[in-house]
Design an enzyme around this catalytic site. Structure first.
Site, PDB file in Angstrom:
ATOM      1  CG  HIS A   1     -39.411 -10.889  20.624  1.00  0.00           C
ATOM      2  ND1 HIS A   1     -40.072 -11.159  21.803  1.00  0.00           N
ATOM      3  CD2 HIS A   1     -40.202 -11.370  19.631  1.00  0.00           C
ATOM      4  CE1 HIS A   1     -41.217 -11.759  21.539  1.00  0.00           C
ATOM      5  NE2 HIS A   1     -41.320 -11.907  20.226  1.00  0.00           N
TER       6      HIS A   1
ATOM      7  CG  ASP B   1     -43.357 -17.257  19.041  1.00  0.00           C
ATOM      8  OD1 ASP B   1     -43.567 -16.523  18.054  1.00  0.00           O
ATOM      9  OD2 ASP B   1     -44.126 -17.287  20.024  1.00  0.00           O
TER      10      ASP B   1
END
Length: 429
Positions: free
Chosen positions: A59, A336
């Site tokens: 994102h 991540d």
């Protein structure tokens, strides 16, 4: 980074995978024999036809997930940072994987319990993050609409499949990416598919995969006690005036530092001074939690997602697959903590924390003459050479062999995840 993530359907039967991989291998062997195409020679890329693209992305920029303990070290996260750029506006619908109602998002509920200094909630996508995702969409448009006429210039649901974790910043990041990719033009409804938190596989599901939770329990805290990490953490916390008893590790420090930097907010001098060290120690902490040598741990962390990516490849390769069952583009909005183990299993992790709006792109090609299949990987727009591959353009069978070490079918995943729980029941716990 998903808070708490370091704490606590589509699939191809094994027989299909084995037989397809064997056939791919046999085809390569035959072509390498006298009279066939010599695979020692470079492949003429002009003879390659792009068949499918899969993009896994993080994102865009957001507010921190957990504020620093001292108020004087906190920056102000004001609502002006949430302004929606007009060029990113696009309507979309969210469903579960079966096309039913959108599931409840426990993460969003949790984020709304934390109000940051300035009034924003934790983990909110910002204007900067929206612009990052729009830019990523424009890069994909240049690659797959303008440079290569692979995708239609307007969104077509028959060409694109979209899946995201059920977290609002990811859904909104996907909206912005699509707005950039298709310049807000669409021929049909945009549907983003999500899953229940209990069965989500687009991030390591520590909360619901019992065996993964058991293996990693305590590793985050233990990482802060490791030689080197411990001394550096003490140095940074003392420089910031953070008490040693405060639960602040390098993951929390990096989360705040990265968010402040990308928004050009005034970070405290200590964070700026130790910026490089904080990122490296955050990576060291994550690697201590994931552990390269823990094959089963990596399998449970990212194996089901690898299986989805693999299944998409195999469906295109299989001539029996109806065209309606495949898409040209698969988009996966992740995190991540998804990308790091994914890069590790592919052998292309660069020991840097995956930044906001980063993408891992997987292209599938077929040779027009030999009919061989190849995979090409890009990370952050740069060509990668996966483990076990001779160069960036990797024969599909070699690529499948590389990921087979970590890929888990849904059945194997659930079996492996429940092992710790079943052992506990067997011991009368």
């Amino acid at each position: 980074m998903i808070s708490r993530v370091f704490k606590l359907r589509m699939w191809a039967p094994v027989g299909v995978l084995t037989s397809l991989t064997y056939c791919l291998h046999q085809r390569r062997v035959a072509l390498a024999e006298p009279g066939g195409a010599d695979q020692q020679n470079p492949v003429d890329r002009n003879l390659l036809e792009l068949k499918m693209v899969q993009v896994v992305f993080r994102h865009g920029a957001r507010s921190p997930l957990k504020p620093l303990p001292q108020e004087d070290q906190q920056v102000e996260w004001k609502s002006q940072l949430l302004e929606v750029p007009p060029q990113t506006q696009l309507e979309y619908t969210v469903t579960n994987l079966a096309g039913g109602p959108k599931p409840h998002s426990p993460f969003d509920s949790q984020y709304h319990e934390t109000t940051l200094k300035g009034g924003m909630f934790a983990g909110q996508l910002t204007k900067v993050g929206m612009e990052q995702m729009f830019a990523l969409g424009e890069r994909l448009r240049k690659n797959y609409v303008e440079d290569i006429p692979f995708l239609s210039p307007t969104f077509n649901p028959l060409e694109v499949f979209i899946r995201s974790t059920n977290i609002y910043r990811n859904l909104e990041s996907t909206r912005c990416l699509l707005a950039g990719l298709f310049q807000r033009q669409k021929e049909g409804p945009i549907v983003i598919h999500t899953d229940e938190a209990s069965s989500e596989v687009l991030y390591p599901n520590y909360q619901y995969c019992w065996n993964l939770q058991k293996r990693t329990r305590g590793r985050r805290q233990a990482a802060s006690l490791q030689p080197g990490i411990s001394e550096d953490l003490k140095k940074v916390k003392e420089g910031m005036g953070i008490a040693s008893s405060d639960e602040v590790d390098f993951l929390v420090l990096l989360d705040n530092m990265a968010a402040e930097q990308v928004h050009s907010l005034p970070s405290c001098p200590t964070l700026k001074r130790f910026a490089w060290m904080i990122e490296q120690r955050a990576v060291d902490t994550a690697l201590y939690i994931l552990q390269w040598e823990d094959r089963e741990g990596l399998q449970m962390a990212v194996g089901p997602f690898l299986h989805i990516l693999e299944s998409n490849l195999l469906k295109v390769v299989d001539p029996a697959t109806p065209p309606s069952k495949t898409r040209k583009l698969y988009l996966y909005a992740a995190h991540d903590v998804t990308l790091m183990p994914l890069l590790m299993t592919l052998g292309i992790f660069d020991h840097k924390w995956p930044p906001f709006a980063v993408d891992l792109t997987m292209e599938l090609y077929q040779h027009r003459e030999s009919k061989e299949w190849f995979v090409q990987l890009y990370y952050r727009g740069k060509e990668q050479v996966p483990k076990g591959c001779p160069d960036g353009l990797c024969p599909l069978d070699k690529f499948l062999n590389t990921i087979s070490v970590y890929t888990l079918s849904p059945e194997k995943y659930h079996m492996l995840c429940s092992e710790a729980q079943m052992m506990g029941l067997g011991n009368g716990e």
